[in-house]
Design a protein around this motif. Structure first.
Motif, mmCIF file in Angstrom:
data_model
loop_
_atom_site.group_PDB
_atom_site.id
_atom_site.type_symbol
_atom_site.label_atom_id
_atom_site.label_comp_id
_atom_site.label_asym_id
_atom_site.label_seq_id
_atom_site.Cartn_x
_atom_site.Cartn_y
_atom_site.Cartn_z
ATOM 1 N N THR A 14 0.832 -1.202 0.000
ATOM 2 C CA THR A 14 0.000 0.000 0.000
ATOM 3 C C THR A 14 0.866 1.251 0.000
ATOM 4 O O THR A 14 0.597 2.210 -0.737
ATOM 5 C CB THR A 14 -0.934 0.006 1.228
ATOM 6 O OG1 THR A 14 -1.725 -1.176 1.211
ATOM 7 C CG2 THR A 14 -1.831 1.230 1.224
ATOM 8 N N LYS A 16 3.971 1.490 -1.069
ATOM 9 C CA LYS A 16 4.644 1.595 -2.363
ATOM 10 C C LYS A 16 3.706 2.196 -3.398
ATOM 11 O O LYS A 16 4.110 3.048 -4.189
ATOM 12 C CB LYS A 16 5.138 0.215 -2.816
ATOM 13 C CG LYS A 16 6.362 -0.238 -2.054
ATOM 14 C CD LYS A 16 6.766 -1.679 -2.303
ATOM 15 C CE LYS A 16 6.914 -2.075 -3.713
ATOM 16 N NZ LYS A 16 7.418 -3.468 -3.864
ATOM 17 N N ARG A 17 2.439 1.773 -3.380
ATOM 18 C CA ARG A 17 1.474 2.323 -4.328
ATOM 19 C C ARG A 17 1.280 3.815 -4.080
ATOM 20 O O ARG A 17 1.226 4.603 -5.021
ATOM 21 C CB ARG A 17 0.141 1.602 -4.249
ATOM 22 C CG ARG A 17 -0.829 2.170 -5.278
ATOM 23 C CD ARG A 17 -2.164 1.493 -5.268
ATOM 24 N NE ARG A 17 -3.052 2.157 -6.192
ATOM 25 C CZ ARG A 17 -3.266 1.794 -7.432
ATOM 26 N NH1 ARG A 17 -2.671 0.734 -7.922
ATOM 27 N NH2 ARG A 17 -4.103 2.461 -8.199
ATOM 28 N N PHE A 73 -4.623 4.744 -13.056
ATOM 29 C CA PHE A 73 -3.809 4.258 -11.949
ATOM 30 C C PHE A 73 -4.082 5.047 -10.670
ATOM 31 O O PHE A 73 -4.232 4.475 -9.588
ATOM 32 C CB PHE A 73 -2.321 4.324 -12.317
ATOM 33 C CG PHE A 73 -1.410 3.823 -11.241
ATOM 34 C CD1 PHE A 73 -1.344 2.463 -10.956
ATOM 35 C CD2 PHE A 73 -0.628 4.690 -10.498
ATOM 36 C CE1 PHE A 73 -0.505 1.984 -9.951
ATOM 37 C CE2 PHE A 73 0.204 4.224 -9.507
ATOM 38 C CZ PHE A 73 0.269 2.873 -9.222
ATOM 39 N N PHE A 76 -7.273 4.096 -8.823
ATOM 40 C CA PHE A 76 -7.373 2.688 -8.436
ATOM 41 C C PHE A 76 -8.201 1.854 -9.410
ATOM 42 O O PHE A 76 -8.679 0.792 -9.050
ATOM 43 C CB PHE A 76 -7.949 2.537 -7.015
ATOM 44 C CG PHE A 76 -6.981 2.902 -5.934
ATOM 45 C CD1 PHE A 76 -6.273 1.928 -5.253
ATOM 46 C CD2 PHE A 76 -6.791 4.225 -5.576
ATOM 47 C CE1 PHE A 76 -5.383 2.266 -4.235
ATOM 48 C CE2 PHE A 76 -5.905 4.578 -4.567
ATOM 49 C CZ PHE A 76 -5.204 3.596 -3.898
ATOM 50 N N GLU A 79 -4.228 -1.718 -11.651
ATOM 51 C CA GLU A 79 -3.008 -1.934 -10.887
ATOM 52 C C GLU A 79 -1.783 -1.812 -11.787
ATOM 53 O O GLU A 79 -0.656 -1.847 -11.295
ATOM 54 C CB GLU A 79 -3.031 -3.319 -10.222
ATOM 55 C CG GLU A 79 -4.093 -3.455 -9.149
ATOM 56 C CD GLU A 79 -3.887 -2.503 -7.968
ATOM 57 O OE1 GLU A 79 -2.733 -2.325 -7.531
ATOM 58 O OE2 GLU A 79 -4.883 -1.917 -7.509
ATOM 59 N N MET A 81 0.909 -0.003 -13.657
ATOM 60 C CA MET A 81 1.497 1.329 -13.616
ATOM 61 C C MET A 81 1.783 1.804 -15.041
ATOM 62 O O MET A 81 2.162 1.011 -15.902
ATOM 63 C CB MET A 81 2.778 1.324 -12.792
ATOM 64 C CG MET A 81 2.529 1.244 -11.310
ATOM 65 S SD MET A 81 3.976 1.632 -10.328
ATOM 66 C CE MET A 81 4.825 0.082 -10.381
#
Length: 104
Positions: A14, A16-17, A73, A76, A79, A81
Motif C-alpha cells: 500500500t 509503495k502504491r 492508476f 485505483f 493496478e 502502472m
C-alpha cells in the motif's frame, strides 16, 4: 476494527502504491503542461497551413492516452502502472481505433 486498521497501515504494498501515485501525479502535471504546448502548436499549424499537422496530431493522441493511463492508476481503476513500468502505447487495452495516418 483497530487490528484491521493497524494491519492495513503496515502493508508495504500500500505504501509503495502511494509513493508511485505521488510520482505519477507529478508526472501527470508535467504531461498536462506539455499537452497545452501541443494544443498551441496544433492551433498555430492549423492557422498557418489550413490543416492539422499529422505528427503533432499523433503525439497529442499519445500524450492524451498516457494521461488517461495515469488517471486510471491514480483512481485505483487499474493496478498496471503507466510508462515507464509498462508499454508507452497501450491503445489495444483501451479499445481505441488506431492512430490516423493522415489529417482530415
Amino acid at each position: 476494527m483497530d487490528e484491521q486498521i493497524n494491519y492495513n497501515l503496515t502493508q508495504l504494498g500500500t505504501w509503495k502504491r502511494i509513493f508511485f501515485m505521488l510520482v505519477f501525479a507529478a508526472i501527470g502535471g508535467l504531461v498536462r503542461m506539455l499537452l497545452w504546448a501541443v494544443i498551441l502548436l496544433q492551433v498555430a499549424s492549423t492557422l498557418l497551413t489550413g490543416k492539422a499537422n499529422i505528427n503533432i496530431l499523433n503525439f497529442g493522441r499519445s500524450l492524451s492516452i498516457y494521461t488517461y493511463h495515469i488517471l486510471l492508476f491514480l483512481t485505483f481503476n487499474t493496478e498496471v502502472m503507466p510508462f515507464p513500468f509498462s508499454d508507452w502505447n497501450m491503445t489495444a487495452e483501451l479499445n481505441l481505433p488506431e492512430s490516423k495516418d493522415s489529417a482530415k
